[in-house]
Design an enzyme around this catalytic site. Structure first.
Site, PDB file in Angstrom:
ATOM      1  N   PRO A  16       0.790  -1.231   0.000  1.00 19.24           N
ATOM      2  CA  PRO A  16       0.000   0.000   0.000  1.00 19.24           C
ATOM      3  C   PRO A  16       0.828   1.290   0.000  1.00 19.24           C
ATOM      4  O   PRO A  16       1.869   1.364   0.657  1.00 19.24           O
ATOM      5  CB  PRO A  16      -0.820  -0.101   1.303  1.00 19.24           C
ATOM      6  CG  PRO A  16      -0.109  -1.102   2.135  1.00 19.24           C
ATOM      7  CD  PRO A  16       0.519  -2.066   1.178  1.00 19.24           C
ATOM      8  N   ASN A  17       0.336   2.226  -0.754  1.00 20.38           N
ATOM      9  CA  ASN A  17       0.888   3.592  -0.876  1.00 20.38           C
ATOM     10  C   ASN A  17       2.206   3.669  -1.650  1.00 20.38           C
ATOM     11  O   ASN A  17       2.699   4.754  -1.919  1.00 20.38           O
ATOM     12  CB  ASN A  17       1.057   4.241   0.516  1.00 20.38           C
ATOM     13  CG  ASN A  17      -0.264   4.353   1.247  1.00 20.38           C
ATOM     14  OD1 ASN A  17      -1.219   4.849   0.680  1.00 20.38           O
ATOM     15  ND2 ASN A  17      -0.341   3.870   2.474  1.00 20.38           N
TER      16      ASN A  17
ATOM     17  N   ARG B 217       5.115  10.868  -2.791  1.00 20.28           N
ATOM     18  CA  ARG B 217       4.796  10.645  -1.388  1.00 20.28           C
ATOM     19  C   ARG B 217       5.996  10.989  -0.494  1.00 20.28           C
ATOM     20  O   ARG B 217       7.072  10.407  -0.667  1.00 20.28           O
ATOM     21  CB  ARG B 217       4.479   9.156  -1.244  1.00 20.28           C
ATOM     22  CG  ARG B 217       4.303   8.682   0.156  1.00 20.28           C
ATOM     23  CD  ARG B 217       4.306   7.160   0.219  1.00 20.28           C
ATOM     24  NE  ARG B 217       4.007   6.761   1.569  1.00 20.28           N
ATOM     25  CZ  ARG B 217       4.192   5.552   2.042  1.00 20.28           C
ATOM     26  NH1 ARG B 217       4.675   4.600   1.257  1.00 20.28           N
ATOM     27  NH2 ARG B 217       3.904   5.268   3.280  1.00 20.28           N
TER      28      ARG B 217
ATOM     29  N   TYR C 193      11.070   9.060   1.113  1.00 19.59           N
ATOM     30  CA  TYR C 193      11.066   7.992   0.112  1.00 19.59           C
ATOM     31  C   TYR C 193      11.718   8.375  -1.217  1.00 19.59           C
ATOM     32  O   TYR C 193      11.750   7.547  -2.133  1.00 19.59           O
ATOM     33  CB  TYR C 193       9.623   7.521  -0.138  1.00 19.59           C
ATOM     34  CG  TYR C 193       8.961   6.956   1.110  1.00 19.59           C
ATOM     35  CD1 TYR C 193       9.394   5.752   1.661  1.00 19.59           C
ATOM     36  CD2 TYR C 193       7.907   7.622   1.746  1.00 19.59           C
ATOM     37  CE1 TYR C 193       8.799   5.220   2.804  1.00 19.59           C
ATOM     38  CE2 TYR C 193       7.308   7.100   2.883  1.00 19.59           C
ATOM     39  CZ  TYR C 193       7.757   5.908   3.401  1.00 19.59           C
ATOM     40  OH  TYR C 193       7.167   5.380   4.533  1.00 19.59           O
TER      41      TYR C 193
ATOM     42  N   ASN D 207       8.092  -5.422  -0.486  1.00 21.43           N
ATOM     43  CA  ASN D 207       7.918  -4.290   0.415  1.00 21.43           C
ATOM     44  C   ASN D 207       6.427  -4.216   0.717  1.00 21.43           C
ATOM     45  O   ASN D 207       5.635  -3.751  -0.113  1.00 21.43           O
ATOM     46  CB  ASN D 207       8.419  -3.002  -0.235  1.00 21.43           C
ATOM     47  CG  ASN D 207       8.345  -1.824   0.726  1.00 21.43           C
ATOM     48  OD1 ASN D 207       7.694  -1.883   1.769  1.00 21.43           O
ATOM     49  ND2 ASN D 207       9.009  -0.743   0.364  1.00 21.43           N
TER      50      ASN D 207
ATOM     51  N   ALA E 292       2.825  -0.603   5.072  1.00 21.20           N
ATOM     52  CA  ALA E 292       2.312  -0.646   6.452  1.00 21.20           C
ATOM     53  C   ALA E 292       1.765  -2.025   6.835  1.00 21.20           C
ATOM     54  O   ALA E 292       1.679  -2.338   8.027  1.00 21.20           O
ATOM     55  CB  ALA E 292       1.251   0.424   6.636  1.00 21.20           C
TER      56      ALA E 292
ATOM     57  N   GLU F 158      12.536  -9.284   2.351  1.00 27.26           N
ATOM     58  CA  GLU F 158      11.751  -8.109   2.774  1.00 27.26           C
ATOM     59  C   GLU F 158      12.603  -6.849   2.568  1.00 27.26           C
ATOM     60  O   GLU F 158      13.765  -6.826   2.969  1.00 27.26           O
ATOM     61  CB  GLU F 158      11.412  -8.289   4.266  1.00 27.26           C
ATOM     62  CG  GLU F 158      10.684  -7.122   4.885  1.00 27.26           C
ATOM     63  CD  GLU F 158      10.408  -7.349   6.392  1.00 27.26           C
ATOM     64  OE1 GLU F 158      10.615  -8.466   6.901  1.00 27.26           O
ATOM     65  OE2 GLU F 158      10.012  -6.368   7.046  1.00 27.26           O
TER      66      GLU F 158
ATOM     67  N   HIS G   6      12.588  -2.474   2.878  1.00 19.36           N
ATOM     68  CA  HIS G   6      11.978  -1.185   3.224  1.00 19.36           C
ATOM     69  C   HIS G   6      12.904  -0.073   2.757  1.00 19.36           C
ATOM     70  O   HIS G   6      14.117  -0.123   3.014  1.00 19.36           O
ATOM     71  CB  HIS G   6      11.716  -1.075   4.725  1.00 19.36           C
ATOM     72  CG  HIS G   6      10.769  -2.121   5.196  1.00 19.36           C
ATOM     73  ND1 HIS G   6       9.428  -2.066   4.915  1.00 19.36           N
ATOM     74  CD2 HIS G   6      10.989  -3.290   5.846  1.00 19.36           C
ATOM     75  CE1 HIS G   6       8.848  -3.150   5.398  1.00 19.36           C
ATOM     76  NE2 HIS G   6       9.771  -3.917   5.959  1.00 19.36           N
TER      77      HIS G   6
ATOM     78  N   ARG H 179      12.464   5.264  12.832  1.00 15.85           N
ATOM     79  CA  ARG H 179      11.202   5.999  12.739  1.00 15.85           C
ATOM     80  C   ARG H 179      10.294   5.657  13.933  1.00 15.85           C
ATOM     81  O   ARG H 179      10.781   5.213  14.968  1.00 15.85           O
ATOM     82  CB  ARG H 179      10.551   5.707  11.381  1.00 15.85           C
ATOM     83  CG  ARG H 179      11.450   6.121  10.209  1.00 15.85           C
ATOM     84  CD  ARG H 179      10.803   5.833   8.877  1.00 15.85           C
ATOM     85  NE  ARG H 179       9.593   6.632   8.687  1.00 15.85           N
ATOM     86  CZ  ARG H 179       8.697   6.380   7.733  1.00 15.85           C
ATOM     87  NH1 ARG H 179       8.885   5.365   6.895  1.00 15.85           N
ATOM     88  NH2 ARG H 179       7.616   7.121   7.617  1.00 15.85           N
TER      89      ARG H 179
HETATM   90  C1  DQA Z   1       7.994   1.255   4.133  1.00 17.65           C
HETATM   91  C2  DQA Z   1       8.000   1.507   5.650  1.00 17.65           C
HETATM   92  C3  DQA Z   1       6.626   1.302   6.241  1.00 17.65           C
HETATM   93  O1  DQA Z   1       6.637   1.539   7.644  1.00 17.65           O
HETATM   94  C4  DQA Z   1       5.637   2.262   5.605  1.00 17.65           C
HETATM   95  O2  DQA Z   1       4.335   2.012   6.097  1.00 17.65           O
HETATM   96  C5  DQA Z   1       5.660   2.217   4.116  1.00 17.65           C
HETATM   97  C6  DQA Z   1       6.948   2.129   3.445  1.00 17.65           C
HETATM   98  C7  DQA Z   1       9.365   1.584   3.493  1.00 17.65           C
HETATM   99  O3  DQA Z   1       9.577   1.138   2.374  1.00 17.65           O
HETATM  100  O4  DQA Z   1      10.182   2.289   4.097  1.00 17.65           O
HETATM  101  O5  DQA Z   1       4.631   2.340   3.466  1.00 17.65           O
HETATM  102  O6  DQA Z   1       7.716  -0.110   3.895  1.00 17.65           O
END
Ligand code: DQA
Length: 138
Positions: A9-10, A17, A22, A71, A74, A95, A97, A104
């Protein structure tokens, strides 16, 4: 070698964003660069904001592909269903990020996925996806 890059998501908003967290590059642009650089790898990219669609994708490729770079956004911090799917499939998952989740908010420090993943890359920006690819290449 068949590799899936799976974004949750996102992450469709990368580039727009929170660029201070990011970066300013879109994932589509980054993915084109990655494909050009690693043309020997058969790479697929899938993004969804829906937990169900991410589950379906893991099930779809998880018995035939050589690796998945995931990735989960959240959902990493909330989804036992996605952790169960990673455990259920045969394909190893790395995984990733983009941000350093450990630097954070407290709620980003725990991942449901890490214990069932082959490895974890955090905080190295988009380059984390390339490093995961390198790891699969061996
Ligand atoms: C994320 C870190 C997560 O905590 C966050 O909710 C994201 C992006 C990252 O790539 O740093 O959406 O996965």
């Amino acid at each position: 070698m068949k590799i899936l890059i799976l974004n949750g998501p996102n992450l469709n908003l990368l580039g727009k964003r929170e660029p201070e967290v990011y970066g300013t590059q879109t994932f589509e642009h980054y993915f084109e660069e990655l494909k050009a650089k690693y043309s020997i790898i058969d790479m697929e990219y899938f993004q969804s904001n829906s937990e169900g669609a991410l589950l379906d994708k893991l099930h779809e490729v998880g018995f035939t592909f050589d690796g998945i770079i995931f990735n989960g956004g959240a959902y990493t911090h909330t989804s036992i269903a996605l952790a169960d799917a990673i455990a259920a499939i045969k394909t190893p998952v790395i995984e990733v990020h983009i941000s350093n989740v450990h630097a954070r908010e407290e709620f980003r420090h725990h991942s449901h996925f890490s214990r069932v993943c082959k490895g974890v890359i955090v905080g190295l920006g988009l380059d984390g996806y390339r490093l995961a690819l390198e790891s699969f290449l061996g």
